[in-house]
Write a protein that holds these residues in place. Sequence first.
Motif, PDB file in Angstrom:
ATOM      1  N   LEU A  68       1.093  -1.352   0.078  1.00 23.44           N
ATOM      2  CA  LEU A  68       0.157   0.072  -0.128  1.00 23.44           C
ATOM      3  C   LEU A  68       1.425   1.426   0.143  1.00 23.44           C
ATOM      4  O   LEU A  68       0.381   2.337  -0.368  1.00 23.44           O
ATOM      5  N   GLY A  69       1.899   1.196   0.541  1.00 22.91           N
ATOM      6  CA  GLY A  69       2.583   2.334   0.834  1.00 22.91           C
ATOM      7  C   GLY A  69       2.709   2.823   1.923  1.00 22.91           C
ATOM      8  O   GLY A  69       2.193   2.809   3.203  1.00 22.91           O
ATOM      9  N   ALA A  70       3.804   4.444   2.459  1.00 26.10           N
ATOM     10  CA  ALA A  70       3.523   4.877   3.731  1.00 26.10           C
ATOM     11  C   ALA A  70       2.327   5.016   3.841  1.00 26.10           C
ATOM     12  O   ALA A  70       1.667   4.822   4.922  1.00 26.10           O
ATOM     13  N   ALA A  71       1.708   6.148   3.653  1.00 25.55           N
ATOM     14  CA  ALA A  71       0.665   6.892   3.135  1.00 25.55           C
ATOM     15  C   ALA A  71      -0.849   6.392   3.536  1.00 25.55           C
ATOM     16  O   ALA A  71      -1.336   6.597   4.625  1.00 25.55           O
ATOM     17  N   ARG A  72      -1.137   4.937   2.958  1.00 24.57           N
ATOM     18  CA  ARG A  72      -1.886   4.117   3.003  1.00 24.57           C
ATOM     19  C   ARG A  72      -2.171   3.656   4.350  1.00 24.57           C
ATOM     20  O   ARG A  72      -3.033   3.095   5.134  1.00 24.57           O
ATOM     21  N   THR A  73      -0.942   3.340   4.180  1.00 29.01           N
ATOM     22  CA  THR A  73      -1.248   1.747   5.094  1.00 29.01           C
ATOM     23  C   THR A  73      -1.232   2.721   6.711  1.00 29.01           C
ATOM     24  O   THR A  73      -1.694   2.083   7.196  1.00 29.01           O
ATOM     25  N   GLY A  74      -0.205   3.373   6.611  1.00 28.02           N
ATOM     26  CA  GLY A  74      -1.061   5.048   8.132  1.00 28.02           C
ATOM     27  C   GLY A  74      -2.257   4.257   8.000  1.00 28.02           C
ATOM     28  O   GLY A  74      -2.893   4.859   8.924  1.00 28.02           O
ATOM     29  N   ALA A  75      -3.000   5.592   6.711  1.00 25.25           N
ATOM     30  CA  ALA A  75      -4.437   5.743   6.953  1.00 25.25           C
ATOM     31  C   ALA A  75      -4.991   4.593   7.860  1.00 25.25           C
ATOM     32  O   ALA A  75      -5.993   4.606   8.973  1.00 25.25           O
ATOM     33  N   TYR A  76      -5.026   3.086   7.298  1.00 29.99           N
ATOM     34  CA  TYR A  76      -6.190   2.068   7.379  1.00 29.99           C
ATOM     35  C   TYR A  76      -6.082   1.565   9.393  1.00 29.99           C
ATOM     36  O   TYR A  76      -6.232   1.400   9.907  1.00 29.99           O
ATOM     37  N   PHE A  77      -4.668   1.423   9.403  1.00 24.83           N
ATOM     38  CA  PHE A  77      -3.569   2.082  10.621  1.00 24.83           C
ATOM     39  C   PHE A  77      -4.100   2.519  11.419  1.00 24.83           C
ATOM     40  O   PHE A  77      -4.291   2.751  12.443  1.00 24.83           O
ATOM     41  N   SER A  78      -5.035   3.486  11.175  1.00 23.94           N
ATOM     42  CA  SER A  78      -5.519   4.387  12.166  1.00 23.94           C
ATOM     43  C   SER A  78      -6.641   4.010  13.128  1.00 23.94           C
ATOM     44  O   SER A  78      -7.232   4.648  13.147  1.00 23.94           O
TER      45      SER A  78
END
Length: 353
Positions: free
Chosen positions: A243-253
């Motif tokens: 997913l890349g960093a931005a989207r993985t971080g978004a889902y991780f939220s």
Amino acid sequence: MSRNHSHLWPGVPLALGSAILFGASAPLSKLLIGSVDPWLLAGILYLGAGAGLAIVHWGRPLIGLPNVEAELQRKDLPWLAAVILFGGVLGPLFLMLGLSQTTAASGSLLLNLEGLATMAIAWTVFRENVDRRLLIGAAAILAGAVLLSWNGQVLRLDTGGLLIAAACMCWGVDNNLTRKLSSADPVQIAMIKGLVAGCTNVALALSLGATLPGLGMICAGAALGFLGIGVSLVMFMLGLRHLGAARTGAYFSLAPFIGAVLAVIVFRDAITVQLLLAGLLMGLGRWLHLSERHDHEHIHDAMEHDHVHTHDDHHRRDHDGAVSEPHSHRHRHEPMRHKHPHYPDLHHRHSHG
């Protein structure tokens, strides 16, 4: 990534699984903080993660489970050192200190800031594509975090909240740097990170006067660290790969919502209007992230790298003789142009006009 599967698979389930495990660890850690020094607890959690993953890493051959992942290379070591510093030492220290000075529910929800920090760094520093839907979702999550800090008179964060925000910034840096390592074996990376960060935090805490708790507390912290940090980190790194960093971080939220629900159940934290409104705003932001679809014609430049893969649209290499899949080896991608839904994974980190 093959066209035979949804572009959401397997990155999104991996990122969400990582979020669930980590989200549960925050309020459960608070159960231990009253009996264990916060800094020492951070070390025990990471030692538990590292030790548990070491058993997995070195135990795989004993049960006939081959390791098909690519090994770490010498060029990866500076990135690994930075990841350990920000994500394994500074981040958990700030989190444990912050949780000791704020409510578990508020602390868990403020962890949403990690996703925003990850996205901001990925967008501004590493130039990942972040579209309008992601930005609006990030704004909704930020509004929820600001609402949590409202005390009826002025907008401010207490000391605990500021410490948790500092932890989130450290993890935002960590997540983006970890992307540089996402093609290598995630169990090996998380194991090294856990062992080094755990030993460092334990040594520093003991040198500053912390005392070791009983064996039962140590085992409880180690088990929590293995699942909430170790397994969660492995799943997060696999999510980064797709997913890349931005989207993985978004889902991780999603993690703070898991933590907040457990905090209400375990600690009887009050369910206030403020908490509910913040949760709704953060839930809206999360839905916007989940419903994003990135699909356009794009060009793949020639590249050469090493990572675990199966033969699909992006891996068409012929082998001499039979091979098992998945497998890892150094391989070259020839230039190609095509169109399909995708995220900024290992093969889609192209620029956007």
